[in-house]
Motif scaffolding. Structure first.
Motif, PDB file in Angstrom:
ATOM      1  N   PRO A 157       0.810  -1.228   0.000  1.00 55.87           N
ATOM      2  CA  PRO A 157       0.000   0.000   0.000  1.00 55.87           C
ATOM      3  C   PRO A 157       0.844   1.280   0.000  1.00 55.87           C
ATOM      4  CG  PRO A 157      -0.959  -1.600   1.490  1.00 55.87           C
ATOM      5  CD  PRO A 157       0.366  -2.163   1.057  1.00 55.87           C
ATOM      6  N   THR A 158       1.967   1.249   0.718  1.00 54.06           N
ATOM      7  CA  THR A 158       2.842   2.422   0.755  1.00 54.06           C
ATOM      8  C   THR A 158       3.495   2.659  -0.601  1.00 54.06           C
ATOM      9  OG1 THR A 158       3.298   2.085   3.108  1.00 54.06           O
ATOM     10  CG2 THR A 158       4.846   3.467   1.882  1.00 54.06           C
ATOM     11  N   LEU A 159       3.946   1.582  -1.258  1.00 51.13           N
ATOM     12  CA  LEU A 159       4.540   1.701  -2.592  1.00 51.13           C
ATOM     13  C   LEU A 159       3.519   2.256  -3.586  1.00 51.13           C
ATOM     14  CD1 LEU A 159       6.539  -1.666  -2.794  1.00 51.13           C
ATOM     15  CD2 LEU A 159       7.515   0.623  -2.601  1.00 51.13           C
ATOM     16  N   ALA A 160       2.272   1.797  -3.464  1.00 46.58           N
ATOM     17  CA  ALA A 160       1.211   2.290  -4.352  1.00 46.58           C
ATOM     18  C   ALA A 160       0.936   3.768  -4.100  1.00 46.58           C
ATOM     19  CB  ALA A 160      -0.061   1.470  -4.149  1.00 46.58           C
ATOM     20  N   LYS A 161       0.891   4.146  -2.841  1.00 48.69           N
ATOM     21  CA  LYS A 161       0.610   5.540  -2.473  1.00 48.69           C
ATOM     22  C   LYS A 161       1.691   6.478  -2.978  1.00 48.69           C
ATOM     23  CE  LYS A 161      -0.665   8.401   1.512  1.00 48.69           C
ATOM     24  NZ  LYS A 161      -0.830   8.419   2.994  1.00 48.69           N
ATOM     25  N   GLU A 162       2.953   6.002  -2.994  1.00 43.76           N
ATOM     26  CA  GLU A 162       4.069   6.811  -3.487  1.00 43.76           C
ATOM     27  C   GLU A 162       3.832   7.267  -4.926  1.00 43.76           C
ATOM     28  OE1 GLU A 162       7.117   7.879  -2.324  1.00 43.76           O
ATOM     29  OE2 GLU A 162       6.569   7.292  -0.285  1.00 43.76           O
ATOM     30  N   GLU A 163       3.121   6.466  -5.700  1.00 44.24           N
ATOM     31  CA  GLU A 163       2.843   6.796  -7.103  1.00 44.24           C
ATOM     32  C   GLU A 163       1.397   7.245  -7.310  1.00 44.24           C
ATOM     33  OE1 GLU A 163       5.036   7.197  -9.267  1.00 44.24           O
ATOM     34  OE2 GLU A 163       6.735   6.320  -8.189  1.00 44.24           O
ATOM     35  N   ASP A 164       0.725   7.572  -6.200  1.00 46.09           N
ATOM     36  CA  ASP A 164      -0.654   8.073  -6.248  1.00 46.09           C
ATOM     37  C   ASP A 164      -1.581   7.086  -6.961  1.00 46.09           C
ATOM     38  OD1 ASP A 164      -2.638   9.926  -5.667  1.00 46.09           O
ATOM     39  OD2 ASP A 164      -2.375  11.009  -7.560  1.00 46.09           O
ATOM     40  N   MET A 165      -1.479   5.819  -6.560  1.00 45.69           N
ATOM     41  CA  MET A 165      -2.278   4.760  -7.177  1.00 45.69           C
ATOM     42  C   MET A 165      -3.016   3.969  -6.102  1.00 45.69           C
ATOM     43  SD  MET A 165       0.548   3.295  -9.894  1.00 45.69           S
ATOM     44  CE  MET A 165      -0.580   2.078 -10.588  1.00 45.69           C
ATOM     45  N   SER A 166      -4.141   3.389  -6.477  1.00 50.88           N
ATOM     46  CA  SER A 166      -4.829   2.470  -5.578  1.00 50.88           C
ATOM     47  C   SER A 166      -4.047   1.158  -5.558  1.00 50.88           C
ATOM     48  CB  SER A 166      -6.256   2.204  -6.056  1.00 50.88           C
ATOM     49  OG  SER A 166      -6.235   1.464  -7.269  1.00 50.88           O
ATOM     50  N   VAL A 167      -4.237   0.355  -4.523  1.00 45.35           N
ATOM     51  CA  VAL A 167      -3.517  -0.916  -4.423  1.00 45.35           C
ATOM     52  C   VAL A 167      -3.881  -1.839  -5.582  1.00 45.35           C
ATOM     53  CG1 VAL A 167      -3.215  -3.010  -3.046  1.00 45.35           C
ATOM     54  CG2 VAL A 167      -3.252  -0.789  -1.920  1.00 45.35           C
ATOM     55  N   SER A 168      -5.160  -1.888  -5.940  1.00 40.02           N
ATOM     56  CA  SER A 168      -5.591  -2.786  -7.016  1.00 40.02           C
ATOM     57  C   SER A 168      -5.003  -2.356  -8.365  1.00 40.02           C
ATOM     58  CB  SER A 168      -7.116  -2.833  -7.099  1.00 40.02           C
ATOM     59  OG  SER A 168      -7.648  -1.548  -7.356  1.00 40.02           O
ATOM     60  N   SER A 169      -4.996  -1.049  -8.636  1.00 39.31           N
ATOM     61  CA  SER A 169      -4.417  -0.545  -9.886  1.00 39.31           C
ATOM     62  C   SER A 169      -2.907  -0.777  -9.910  1.00 39.31           C
ATOM     63  CB  SER A 169      -4.715   0.944 -10.038  1.00 39.31           C
ATOM     64  OG  SER A 169      -4.106   1.469 -11.196  1.00 39.31           O
ATOM     65  N   PHE A 170      -2.266  -0.527  -8.789  1.00 46.66           N
ATOM     66  CA  PHE A 170      -0.825  -0.737  -8.666  1.00 46.66           C
ATOM     67  C   PHE A 170      -0.479  -2.198  -8.967  1.00 46.66           C
ATOM     68  CE2 PHE A 170       2.851  -1.994  -6.088  1.00 46.66           C
ATOM     69  CZ  PHE A 170       3.796  -1.058  -6.467  1.00 46.66           C
ATOM     70  N   HIS A 171      -1.226  -3.108  -8.372  1.00 48.91           N
ATOM     71  CA  HIS A 171      -0.979  -4.540  -8.550  1.00 48.91           C
ATOM     72  C   HIS A 171      -1.153  -4.936 -10.020  1.00 48.91           C
ATOM     73  CE1 HIS A 171      -1.607  -8.905  -8.269  1.00 48.91           C
ATOM     74  NE2 HIS A 171      -1.011  -8.848  -7.099  1.00 48.91           N
ATOM     75  N   THR A 172      -2.217  -4.436 -10.655  1.00 47.03           N
ATOM     76  CA  THR A 172      -2.506  -4.769 -12.050  1.00 47.03           C
ATOM     77  C   THR A 172      -1.394  -4.296 -12.989  1.00 47.03           C
ATOM     78  OG1 THR A 172      -4.894  -4.689 -11.693  1.00 47.03           O
ATOM     79  CG2 THR A 172      -4.118  -4.415 -13.957  1.00 47.03           C
ATOM     80  N   HIS A 173      -0.996  -3.046 -12.827  1.00 47.70           N
ATOM     81  CA  HIS A 173       0.019  -2.491 -13.730  1.00 47.70           C
ATOM     82  C   HIS A 173       1.413  -3.042 -13.436  1.00 47.70           C
ATOM     83  CE1 HIS A 173      -3.168   0.610 -14.383  1.00 47.70           C
ATOM     84  NE2 HIS A 173      -2.778   0.380 -15.615  1.00 47.70           N
TER      85      HIS A 173
END
Length: 291
Positions: free
Chosen positions: A206-222
């Protein structure tokens, strides 16, 4: 690759050997031994196969690189690789580490609108065709490498030329998009660099996703589109690759290596290591098989 190129590289590299050259960013490798599917990690580099071939494997992708097709890895990516080599046809290659600043400068000077307009997320590894212009550049690189003086004076310019040839390749979309701040490839590249540099720390998705202003689900997908791995799979493989280096090059004990690579349990580390490499960490041996 033509015979003139093989003649030049054979003046510089010995069989079954990794050879450092007069240009720090360039290494040569040659082996006559077939090597079965083995884990390895590349980081922002070019691989030019002059003879023989390799087959790389990711969970949803198989790719072959040989004298007709070079490999570009724009971000640290762990995968598995099979090397085809024999005494009659040794596997011979050039590995070139890419300078990010120079590549960024080159790409900034190139008009490549199709990369900017490409909507789909690109994968962080690609192959491209070896052109005649690129063959000519590689031949001159090998000639330059035979002289310390020429390497010191001409090395940077020949590498810059090779970077340019790569940047204008047919499949270089990821390379262009990774330098555009708002593109998904750029966001994922920054994340991969963080993981690569902080693999021994607690990494929170979640922190890695937040660093790029992304939701966890979107971060995981991309993330999976770019690497073919989930974030947790990627982190584990980076840690295990680092662990092998520590075991073989730094001669660390198994429990020391486990904690040095972010594992909280030595037994879990040993279990993961054996599952990944096929042998326990105490049997890890140094290997030149990195290219």
């Amino acid at each position: 690759m033509n015979h003139k190129i093989l003649e030049e590289v054979n003046k510089l590299v010995k069989e079954n050997s990794l050879t450092r050259t007069n240009i720090k960013a360039v290494n040569l490798y040659k082996t006559t031994t077939f090597l079965p599917r083995t884990p390895l990690t590349y980081d922002f580099c070019l691989v030019f196969v002059l003879q023989g071939k390799k087959i790389g494997y990711l969970p949803n992708k198989r790719f072959e690189y040989d004298y007709k097709n070079y490999l570009v890895v724009p971000a640290a990516l762990p995968f598995e690789c099979e090397t085809y080599a024999s005494k009659e046809e040794p596997y011979t290659c050039i590995l070139i580490n890419i300078n990010r600043d120079i590549m960024h400068e080159i790409i900034s000077c190139i008009s490549k609108e199709e990369s900017k307009n490409c909507k789909s997320v690109q994968m962080a590894i690609f192959q491209d065709k070896v052109t005649q212009d690129l063959e000519n550049s590689i031949y001159r690189l090998l000639k330059i490498l035979q002289s310390k003086e020429e390497s010191a004076i001409l090395g940077d310019s020949i590498l810059r030329e090779i970077y340019y040839r790569i940047a204008i390749g047919e499949n270089s979309h990821f390379l262009h998009k990774m330098f555009l701040e708002n593109k998904m490839e750029s966001k994922m590249t920054r994340t991969l660099k963080i993981i690569h540099n902080k693999y021994n720390e607690h990494l929170d998705i979640p922190t890695l996703a937040k660093e790029e202003d992304m939701s966890v689900s979107s971060f995981h997908t991309h993330f999976k589109k770019v690497t073919s791995l989930s974030p947790l799979q990627y982190i584990k493989k980076i840690r295990l690759n680092k662990a092998k280096d520590l075991l073989t090059r730094n001669n660390l004990q198994v429990n020391e290596t486990a904690y040095a690579t972010g594992y909280e349990s030595s037994s879990q580390f040993s279990k993961d290591f054996k599952s990944y490499y096929g042998y326990p960490p105490k049997e890890a041996k140094a290997s030149f098989e990195i290219v």
